[in-house]
Design an enzyme around this catalytic site. Structure first.
Site, PDB file in Angstrom:
ATOM      1  N   ASN A 163      -2.439  -7.730   1.881  1.00 12.82           N
ATOM      2  CA  ASN A 163      -3.726  -7.951   1.866  1.00 12.82           C
ATOM      3  C   ASN A 163      -4.477  -7.006   2.321  1.00 12.82           C
ATOM      4  OD1 ASN A 163      -6.199  -8.344   0.397  1.00 12.82           O
ATOM      5  ND2 ASN A 163      -6.200 -10.509   0.601  1.00 12.82           N
ATOM      6  N   TRP A 164      -4.982  -6.193   1.923  1.00 13.63           N
ATOM      7  CA  TRP A 164      -5.725  -4.734   2.903  1.00 13.63           C
ATOM      8  C   TRP A 164      -6.753  -5.058   2.921  1.00 13.63           C
ATOM      9  CZ3 TRP A 164      -2.625   0.348   2.220  1.00 13.63           C
ATOM     10  CH2 TRP A 164      -1.633   0.852   2.758  1.00 13.63           C
ATOM     11  N   LYS A 165      -7.720  -6.033   2.272  1.00 16.79           N
ATOM     12  CA  LYS A 165      -8.799  -6.441   1.594  1.00 16.79           C
ATOM     13  C   LYS A 165      -9.838  -5.105   1.914  1.00 16.79           C
ATOM     14  CE  LYS A 165      -7.834 -10.966   4.035  1.00 16.79           C
ATOM     15  NZ  LYS A 165      -8.592 -11.695   4.636  1.00 16.79           N
ATOM     16  N   HIS A 197      -8.590 -15.548  -4.954  1.00 16.56           N
ATOM     17  CA  HIS A 197      -8.036 -15.271  -3.372  1.00 16.56           C
ATOM     18  C   HIS A 197      -9.876 -16.256  -2.757  1.00 16.56           C
ATOM     19  CE1 HIS A 197      -8.389 -13.775   0.868  1.00 16.56           C
ATOM     20  NE2 HIS A 197      -7.267 -13.952   0.266  1.00 16.56           N
ATOM     21  N   GLU A 227     -11.462 -15.481  -1.029  1.00 16.09           N
ATOM     22  CA  GLU A 227     -12.738 -14.504  -0.387  1.00 16.09           C
ATOM     23  C   GLU A 227     -14.119 -14.049  -1.985  1.00 16.09           C
ATOM     24  OE1 GLU A 227     -11.300 -11.678   1.673  1.00 16.09           O
ATOM     25  OE2 GLU A 227     -10.852 -12.751   3.116  1.00 16.09           O
ATOM     26  N   GLU A 239      -3.556 -20.219   0.184  1.00 17.64           N
ATOM     27  CA  GLU A 239      -3.805 -20.119   1.229  1.00 17.64           C
ATOM     28  C   GLU A 239      -5.492 -21.246   1.981  1.00 17.64           C
ATOM     29  OE1 GLU A 239      -3.753 -15.731   1.825  1.00 17.64           O
ATOM     30  OE2 GLU A 239      -5.332 -16.118   0.586  1.00 17.64           O
ATOM     31  N   GLY A 296      -7.822 -15.718   8.756  1.00 18.03           N
ATOM     32  CA  GLY A 296      -8.665 -14.916   9.333  1.00 18.03           C
ATOM     33  C   GLY A 296      -8.965 -15.589  10.310  1.00 18.03           C
ATOM     34  N   SER A 306      -3.346 -16.674   8.245  1.00 16.24           N
ATOM     35  CA  SER A 306      -2.736 -16.457   9.398  1.00 16.24           C
ATOM     36  C   SER A 306      -1.936 -16.046   9.234  1.00 16.24           C
ATOM     37  CB  SER A 306      -3.288 -17.077  10.691  1.00 16.24           C
ATOM     38  OG  SER A 306      -4.998 -17.244  10.557  1.00 16.24           O
ATOM     39  N   GLY A 344      -2.871 -11.021   5.523  1.00 13.72           N
ATOM     40  CA  GLY A 344      -3.527  -9.914   6.165  1.00 13.72           C
ATOM     41  C   GLY A 344      -4.550  -9.476   6.642  1.00 13.72           C
ATOM     42  N   GLY A 345      -4.619  -9.904   8.173  1.00 16.08           N
ATOM     43  CA  GLY A 345      -5.244  -8.892   9.127  1.00 16.08           C
ATOM     44  C   GLY A 345      -3.385  -8.507  10.275  1.00 16.08           C
TER      45      GLY A 345
HETATM   46  P1  PGA Z   1      -5.363 -13.269   7.219  1.00 18.17           P
HETATM   47  O1  PGA Z   1      -5.561 -13.143   5.640  1.00 18.17           O
HETATM   48  O2  PGA Z   1      -3.189 -12.920   7.154  1.00 18.17           O
HETATM   49  O3  PGA Z   1      -5.714 -12.307   7.589  1.00 18.17           O
HETATM   50  O4  PGA Z   1      -5.101 -14.325   7.548  1.00 18.17           O
HETATM   51  C1  PGA Z   1      -4.871 -13.544   4.233  1.00 18.17           C
HETATM   52  C2  PGA Z   1      -5.427 -13.478   3.046  1.00 18.17           C
HETATM   53  O5  PGA Z   1      -6.152 -13.539   3.097  1.00 18.17           O
HETATM   54  O6  PGA Z   1      -4.546 -13.396   2.430  1.00 18.17           O
END
Ligand code: PGA
Length: 250
Positions: free
Chosen positions: A9-11, A96, A98, A168, A174, A213, A234-235
């Site tokens: 997930n590149w956001k 998600h 967010e 999640e 994050g 994470s 994500g990250g």
């Molecule tokens: P993260 O994000 O790996 O940066 O914690 C995961 C996500 O929100 O899908």
């Protein structure tokens, strides 16, 4: 054989030029592994670049991070499921954290988005997870179950069996904190039980991903936890070398 899913997930990162460079590295170095699929969720503006980069690879798939629940219309700034499908998406993240916590998306809206995705032939990855306050109040399983039921309300059982679920915990996204494999396993087992109660034995085939994470150091222990069938990252998915290491793990 396991049917693992590794989802990046590149956001709101990776412009088309960055996405192209990333995909050149990844596709050049990643050899197909029979027991897994690798999914990419770029920004909608970079979707085309990713779709082009993976067009010869059945084991690599792309999707969008969000859709509107209407198929078309006067919704400035939104992307519909048919538009995403037409641009080469096969998948979509729905609900998600967010979207829920930054943009106020409701359970009801996630349900409408799941229905829109399925109508257009996109596979929804339904994201669920509790906040820290909810975990501390002992509400984790109730929250996750409520989110899952709302997301799939009104969906035919056979179709539901073709979806993906991602757990999640909001407090782990994050933040560098992640659930222990035992904590993740407990929630994943509850999600599996809920899926079986919703669609019977077919619920056993729905991949349940862990996210929050995840990185190259903790991915193996999380993948070994009960009912963890992949990861949503994500990250750590923004760096091609680290994403290669993660996608080869487990
Ligand atoms: P993260 O994000 O790996 O940066 O914690 C995961 C996500 O929100 O899908």
């Amino acid at each position: 054989m396991r049917n693992l899913v590794f989802a990046a997930n590149w956001k709101m990162h990776q412009a088309p030029a960055d996405a192209a460079a990333f995909m050149r590295t990844f596709v050049g170095q990643y050899a197909r592994q029979q027991d897994r699929r690798v999914l990419f969720f770029p920004s909608a503006v970079s979707l085309h670049v990713v779709v082009q980069a993976i067009k010869e690879r059945a084991d690599l798939e792309a999707g969008v991070q969000n859709i509107h629940w209407e198929d078309k219309g006067a919704f400035t700034g939104e992307t519909s499921a048919p538009l995403a499908r037409g641009a080469g998406a096969r998948h979509v993240l729905i609900g998600h954290s967010e979207r829920r916590h930054v943009f106020g998306e409701t359970d009801e809206e996630t349900g409408k988005k799941v229905a829109a995705a399925l109508r257009a032939g996109l596979t929804p990855t339904i994201c669920v997870g509790e906040t820290l306050a909810q975990r501390e109040r002992g509400e984790t399983l109730a929250v996750v179950t409520r989110q899952l039921r709302a997301a799939v309300a009104g969906i035919d059982a056979g179709v539901l069996a073709t979806t993906i679920v991602a757990y999640e915990p909001v407090w782990a996204i994050g933040t560098g904190k992640n659930a222990t494999p035992a904590d993740a396993g407990e929630v994943h087992s509850a999600i599996r039980a809920e899926l079986r109660s919703l669609v019977g034995e077919r619920g056993a085939a729905v991949p349940i991903l862990y996210g929050g994470s995840v990185n190259r150091s903790n991915v193996d222990s999380l993948l070994a936890a009960s009912e963890v069938g992949g990861v949503l990252v994500g990250g750590a998915s923004l760096d091609a070398e680290q994403w290669l290491a993660i996608a080869r793990s487990g």
